[in-house]
Scaffold this motif. Structure first.
Motif, mmCIF file in Angstrom:
data_model
loop_
_atom_site.group_PDB
_atom_site.id
_atom_site.type_symbol
_atom_site.label_atom_id
_atom_site.label_comp_id
_atom_site.label_asym_id
_atom_site.label_seq_id
_atom_site.Cartn_x
_atom_site.Cartn_y
_atom_site.Cartn_z
ATOM 1 N N VAL A 176 0.830 -1.196 0.000
ATOM 2 C CA VAL A 176 0.000 0.000 0.000
ATOM 3 C C VAL A 176 0.869 1.251 0.000
ATOM 4 C CG1 VAL A 176 -1.751 1.274 1.289
ATOM 5 C CG2 VAL A 176 -1.797 -1.195 1.286
ATOM 6 N N SER A 177 0.470 2.223 -0.793
ATOM 7 C CA SER A 177 1.175 3.496 -0.784
ATOM 8 C C SER A 177 0.812 4.258 0.486
ATOM 9 C CB SER A 177 0.771 4.309 -2.003
ATOM 10 O OG SER A 177 1.080 5.657 -1.784
ATOM 11 N N HIS A 178 1.783 4.946 1.028
ATOM 12 C CA HIS A 178 1.555 5.701 2.263
ATOM 13 C C HIS A 178 0.583 6.869 2.042
ATOM 14 C CE1 HIS A 178 2.292 6.322 6.358
ATOM 15 N NE2 HIS A 178 3.582 6.076 6.394
ATOM 16 N N ILE A 179 0.296 7.170 0.798
ATOM 17 C CA ILE A 179 -0.667 8.227 0.523
ATOM 18 C C ILE A 179 -2.031 7.846 1.089
ATOM 19 C CG2 ILE A 179 -1.888 9.460 -1.339
ATOM 20 C CD1 ILE A 179 0.631 8.951 -3.080
ATOM 21 N N VAL A 180 -2.339 6.571 1.044
ATOM 22 C CA VAL A 180 -3.660 6.105 1.457
ATOM 23 C C VAL A 180 -3.750 5.862 2.949
ATOM 24 C CG1 VAL A 180 -5.427 4.361 1.097
ATOM 25 C CG2 VAL A 180 -3.897 4.962 -0.748
ATOM 26 N N SER A 181 -2.740 5.221 3.493
ATOM 27 C CA SER A 181 -2.867 4.823 4.886
ATOM 28 C C SER A 181 -1.507 4.592 5.514
ATOM 29 C CB SER A 181 -3.681 3.540 4.978
ATOM 30 O OG SER A 181 -3.799 3.158 6.321
ATOM 31 N N ASP A 182 -1.504 4.406 6.834
ATOM 32 C CA ASP A 182 -0.267 4.039 7.517
ATOM 33 C C ASP A 182 -0.298 2.538 7.833
ATOM 34 O OD1 ASP A 182 -1.981 3.749 9.633
ATOM 35 O OD2 ASP A 182 -1.464 5.646 10.561
ATOM 36 N N GLY A 183 0.757 2.068 8.464
ATOM 37 C CA GLY A 183 0.891 0.641 8.715
ATOM 38 C C GLY A 183 -0.252 0.059 9.521
ATOM 39 N N ARG A 184 -0.552 0.728 10.614
ATOM 40 C CA ARG A 184 -1.580 0.208 11.500
ATOM 41 C C ARG A 184 -2.952 0.194 10.809
ATOM 42 N NH1 ARG A 184 -1.207 -3.253 15.605
ATOM 43 N NH2 ARG A 184 -3.379 -3.827 15.461
ATOM 44 N N GLY A 185 -3.214 1.218 10.017
ATOM 45 C CA GLY A 185 -4.485 1.293 9.310
ATOM 46 C C GLY A 185 -4.620 0.207 8.255
ATOM 47 N N THR A 186 -3.488 -0.157 7.677
ATOM 48 C CA THR A 186 -3.510 -1.180 6.641
ATOM 49 C C THR A 186 -3.724 -2.570 7.221
ATOM 50 O OG1 THR A 186 -1.980 0.189 5.398
ATOM 51 C CG2 THR A 186 -2.231 -2.051 4.658
ATOM 52 N N ILE A 187 -3.276 -2.761 8.465
ATOM 53 C CA ILE A 187 -3.398 -4.086 9.075
ATOM 54 C C ILE A 187 -4.832 -4.599 9.015
ATOM 55 C CG2 ILE A 187 -3.331 -5.349 11.262
ATOM 56 C CD1 ILE A 187 -0.874 -3.997 11.998
ATOM 57 N N GLU A 188 -5.789 -3.741 9.351
ATOM 58 C CA GLU A 188 -7.184 -4.183 9.381
ATOM 59 C C GLU A 188 -7.622 -4.662 8.004
ATOM 60 O OE1 GLU A 188 -8.952 -4.747 12.013
ATOM 61 O OE2 GLU A 188 -7.151 -4.081 13.121
ATOM 62 N N VAL A 189 -7.210 -3.933 6.972
ATOM 63 C CA VAL A 189 -7.581 -4.298 5.605
ATOM 64 C C VAL A 189 -6.908 -5.622 5.242
ATOM 65 C CG1 VAL A 189 -7.704 -3.509 3.230
ATOM 66 C CG2 VAL A 189 -7.675 -1.848 5.073
ATOM 67 N N PHE A 190 -5.644 -5.721 5.602
ATOM 68 C CA PHE A 190 -4.877 -6.933 5.323
ATOM 69 C C PHE A 190 -5.499 -8.141 6.025
ATOM 70 C CE2 PHE A 190 -1.291 -9.617 6.883
ATOM 71 C CZ PHE A 190 -0.913 -10.158 5.663
ATOM 72 N N LYS A 191 -5.877 -7.941 7.273
ATOM 73 C CA LYS A 191 -6.489 -9.044 8.031
ATOM 74 C C LYS A 191 -7.798 -9.475 7.393
ATOM 75 C CE LYS A 191 -6.580 -8.381 12.561
ATOM 76 N NZ LYS A 191 -6.508 -7.584 13.808
ATOM 77 N N THR A 192 -8.563 -8.492 6.924
ATOM 78 C CA THR A 192 -9.826 -8.827 6.275
ATOM 79 C C THR A 192 -9.567 -9.612 4.993
ATOM 80 O OG1 THR A 192 -10.633 -6.720 7.117
ATOM 81 C CG2 THR A 192 -12.024 -7.836 5.519
ATOM 82 N N LEU A 193 -8.543 -9.194 4.266
ATOM 83 C CA LEU A 193 -8.196 -9.887 3.016
ATOM 84 C C LEU A 193 -7.828 -11.342 3.288
ATOM 85 C CD1 LEU A 193 -7.496 -9.769 -0.073
ATOM 86 C CD2 LEU A 193 -5.182 -9.144 0.622
ATOM 87 N N ILE A 194 -6.981 -11.551 4.284
ATOM 88 C CA ILE A 194 -6.534 -12.911 4.595
ATOM 89 C C ILE A 194 -7.717 -13.748 5.103
ATOM 90 C CG2 ILE A 194 -4.990 -14.308 6.042
ATOM 91 C CD1 ILE A 194 -3.563 -12.675 3.837
ATOM 92 N N ALA A 195 -8.535 -13.140 5.961
ATOM 93 C CA ALA A 195 -9.702 -13.870 6.486
ATOM 94 C C ALA A 195 -10.637 -14.257 5.349
ATOM 95 C CB ALA A 195 -10.424 -13.011 7.516
ATOM 96 N N ASN A 196 -10.873 -13.333 4.438
ATOM 97 C CA ASN A 196 -11.732 -13.640 3.286
ATOM 98 C C ASN A 196 -11.131 -14.746 2.432
ATOM 99 O OD1 ASN A 196 -13.967 -11.955 3.598
ATOM 100 N ND2 ASN A 196 -12.840 -10.192 2.823
ATOM 101 N N TYR A 197 -9.812 -14.692 2.274
ATOM 102 C CA TYR A 197 -9.155 -15.718 1.472
ATOM 103 C C TYR A 197 -9.324 -17.095 2.113
ATOM 104 C CZ TYR A 197 -5.551 -18.480 -0.784
ATOM 105 O OH TYR A 197 -4.885 -19.475 -1.442
ATOM 106 N N VAL A 198 -9.109 -17.152 3.408
ATOM 107 C CA VAL A 198 -9.277 -18.427 4.127
ATOM 108 C C VAL A 198 -10.710 -18.923 3.985
ATOM 109 C CG1 VAL A 198 -9.320 -19.464 6.432
ATOM 110 C CG2 VAL A 198 -7.383 -18.049 5.733
ATOM 111 N N LYS A 199 -11.632 -17.976 4.044
ATOM 112 C CA LYS A 199 -13.055 -18.333 3.920
ATOM 113 C C LYS A 199 -13.337 -19.045 2.596
ATOM 114 C CE LYS A 199 -16.375 -15.228 2.905
ATOM 115 N NZ LYS A 199 -16.974 -13.896 3.113
ATOM 116 N N TYR A 200 -12.769 -18.513 1.515
ATOM 117 C CA TYR A 200 -13.037 -19.115 0.202
ATOM 118 C C TYR A 200 -12.158 -20.326 -0.082
ATOM 119 C CZ TYR A 200 -16.036 -15.210 -0.900
ATOM 120 O OH TYR A 200 -17.058 -14.308 -0.885
ATOM 121 N N GLN A 201 -10.900 -20.237 0.300
ATOM 122 C CA GLN A 201 -9.950 -21.301 -0.034
ATOM 123 C C GLN A 201 -10.209 -22.558 0.786
ATOM 124 O OE1 GLN A 201 -7.798 -21.512 -2.381
ATOM 125 N NE2 GLN A 201 -6.359 -23.105 -1.776
ATOM 126 N N TYR A 202 -10.506 -22.385 2.073
ATOM 127 C CA TYR A 202 -10.635 -23.555 2.942
ATOM 128 C C TYR A 202 -12.077 -23.790 3.377
ATOM 129 C CZ TYR A 202 -5.601 -23.044 2.963
ATOM 130 O OH TYR A 202 -4.294 -22.925 2.584
#
Ligand SMILES: [Zn+2]
Lengths: 216, 410
Positions: free
Chosen positions: B112-138
């Motif tokens: 993610v470009s820092h223009i959009v968010s900082d590290g901590r803010g991105t974590i939530e999005v990243f966690k949602t992405l991984i959780a969604n992936y697990v939901k579909y993959q497994y």
């Protein structure tokens, strides 16, 4: 995983060297976590610059050798610079045909004005510039209203272009740089009409865009 | 034509937008190693679901007359197998969406470009992405996801918590800066050092310290070892980004961080780790107080609030921000602890490791995150030879004999 005997640690890397101390790693691994990324050089730009520079240098050299003065070579240098700017701008904004078109129209008008200033050749201000402006105007209005390409979100730029286009022939007339005013008049009247038309038909889009661009 | 949603930039976003054309724009990456090789089709679906919840991430940067703004995009970027340098530039033109998702073997990378968010803010999005992936993959059902609303995470918290401008003039001596041969553009070295979290935590507790303070102290010690006699009068300054969400109630996934720093000056004697930690501990407790943090927030926001500044056309602001930050901004290095990353239990099962990293700009930067008992210290490094990193890694390896390194091999 490979091992660095110098740092005494296991390392997973596509490289053969330790990222910490630079010594050669022992052991082998098929699967690394990171891929080996191929380097991509932005060589095109450099090659272009190099070729153009060579052309310019040879020209100036030959010019000086043959005539003892800089005569024709300055036109070659100018041409090369314009060519470079055009190629760069095509690469940069190939996804935005409108801004490319606008850019070229302006570049051409500026070049024509320089040419006019040097030659006082009234065909340029009487016919060529007004026709160019008219063409640009028709294409931009066509694009903005009919094609509605997803990249043409910026209506404002179309409108600003129109206004500027309309004022170039108008300005020429004011400063008495024209001798025949029919095309000049058509050009700026049509610009004003299209400007009004865009405001009336696309008011909401325009308002939306203005609020973004002038966010304050 | 459908009207698109757009956002004003938060005040740190303004800075990163103005400096976007520099050689090393700030991009950070979160990466998760899954149990199996990544399936790109499911990753795509997971991304679609994620951006439904975080549309304020799926944006492009556009230029207005006075400020940049972010415009929501209706399509998603392509997901490709990793084929670029780590934390490579995300913004190239106004049509580029400001994040990138890639995969390689078992890894999913979210940059993610820092223009959009900082590290901590991105974590939530990243966690949602991984959780969604697990939901579909497994085919895992009932995964608990974040429950903040779109309004909450697209909020500009800087704006919300801005108080009256208080001047903050902290006087400092000359700062020690590193000079060394840089690697060519985009060829930063990334070193992930995986350590046993418990062992490091125990060590930090031995000194009555926190993990961040301890790792900061070790870093200062590593820098001290490489300072020449001539430089010993200068301050070592380690910049420390602070997540402001823990100070002010905010669920924003946009930029919301402040910068503080640790500074240390060699005082003529042998500087052993005990002494450094004592200084660092004192400094941390002082600097991280809420009043001191909010002073710095206000300093940054006041730029954006200033009436005269707002009326200046954007290209002049660009020039201004590009020149002044060149001199003001950087310390010796920076250390950022994004903290513990945790998924819900159902997701944890399928995730092996997690790492966070940031592009190094001009020198080297350290990002720390914890996943389970795995403490990952990620060093991004622009230097060809860096003895500070060598000292740092070697003193940390001593804490844990089972430590290992994953590197991108530059
Ligand atoms: Zn080594």
């Amino acid at each position: 995983m490979k091992t660095c005997n110098n740092c005494n640690i296991n390392i997973d890397t596509p490289s053969v060297k330790c990222p910490i101390c630079g010594s050669i790693l022992v052991g082998k691994d098929k699967d690394t976590t990171y891929p080996r990324v191929k380097k991509k050089y932005t060589t095109f730009n450099r090659i272009l610059m190099f070729i153009l520079s060579v052309i310019m240098i040879i020209n100036v050299y030959l010019d000086l050798q043959l005539t003892n003065h800089i005569t024709w070579s300055k036109y070659v240098v100018f041409g090369c610079a314009v060519f470079y700017i055009i190629v760069r701008s095509i690469i940069r904004s190939h996804r935005n045909p409108m801004s490319l078109l606008t850019g070229y129209a302006f570049l051409l008008v500026v070049l024509l004005l320089i040419f006019f200033w040097l030659t006082k050749f009234y065909v340029i201000t009487n016919f060529i510039i007004p026709i160019l402006c008219l063409t640009e105007l028709i294409i931009s209005v066509f694009y903005a209203l009919v094609v509605k390409n997803k990249y043409i979100k910026k209506y404002l730029s179309v409108i600003v272009t129109n206004m500027l286009v309309s004022f170039i022939p108008f300005g020429l007339m004011i400063f008495k740089l024209t001798t025949f005013n029919v095309l000049v008049n058509i050009s700026y009247v049509l610009s004003i009409i299209s400007f009004v038309g865009l405001i009336i038909f696309d008011y909401d889009d325009l308002k939306d865009e203005l609020s973004k661009i002038f966010n304050y | 034509m459908k009207n698109t949603e757009w956002y004003k930039l938060d005040n740190m976003g303004v800075y990163y937008a103005s400096t976007k054309d520099r050689k090393n724009p700030t991009v950070f990456r979160f990466t998760a190693t899954m149990k199996d090789d990544v399936d790109v089709v499911n990753l795509r679906v997971a991304l679609e679901d994620t951006m439904e919840v975080y549309p304020n991430f799926n944006v492009t940067l556009k230029k207005g007359l006075f400020w940049y703004y972010l415009e929501e995009e209706h399509h998603l970027p392509d997901i490709k197998e990793e084929n670029k340098a780590v934390c490579a530039r995300v913004y190239k033109s106004e049509y580029d969406i400001l994040y990138r998702v890639s995969y390689y073997k078992k890894r999913i990378n979210f940059e993610v470009s820092h223009i959009v968010s900082d590290g901590r803010g991105t974590i939530e999005v990243f966690k949602t992405l991984i959780a969604n992936y697990v939901k579909y993959q497994y085919k895992v059902k009932n995964i608990k996801l974040s429950n903040s609303t779109i309004e909450e995470h697209s909020e500009d918290s800087f704006d919300k918590y801005y108080e009256k401008y208080k001047k903050d003039r902290s006087k400092e001596g000359k700062i020690f800066r590193l000079k060394n041969k840089l690697l060519p553009f985009e060829d930063a070295k990334f070193i992930e050092l995986h350590l046993n979290c418990k062992k490091v935590l125990d060590k930090a507790h031995e000194y009555n310290s926190t993990i961040t303070a301890y790792l900061g102290a070790v870093l200062i010690q590593s820098i001290l070892k490489e300072m020449k006699q001539l430089d010993k009068g200068k301050y070592i300054r380690v910049d420390l980004p602070v997540d402001l969400r823990s100070y002010f109630r905010s669920e924003s996934s946009r930029n919301f961080f402040g910068l503080t720093y640790l500074s240390y000056k060699f005082n003529g004697e042998v500087d052993d780790i005990d002494k450094i930690i004592k200084v660092v501990n004192d400094e941390m407790t002082e600097k991280i107080k809420k009043e001191n943090i909010s002073k710095r927030v206000n300093k940054m926001v006041s730029f954006q609030k200033n009436f005269a500044v707002r009326a200046i056309p954007i290209f002049i602001k660009d020039m201004f921000l590009n020149t002044i930050t060149e001199f003001v901004d950087n310390g010796t290095t920076s250390l950022s602890n994004v903290g513990k990353i945790s998924f819900s239990k159902e997701v944890d099962e399928y995730v092996e490791t997690v790492a966070a990293m940031i592009s190094p700009e001009k020198n080297f930067k350290i990002t720390i995150c914890t996943y389970g008992n795995d403490l990952v210290i990620c060093i991004s490094d622009k230097f060809r030879r860096n003895n500070i990193v060598k000292n740092y890694v070697r003193s940390l390896i001593e804490l844990d004999k089972d430590a290992f390194i994953i590197s991108n091999g530059v």
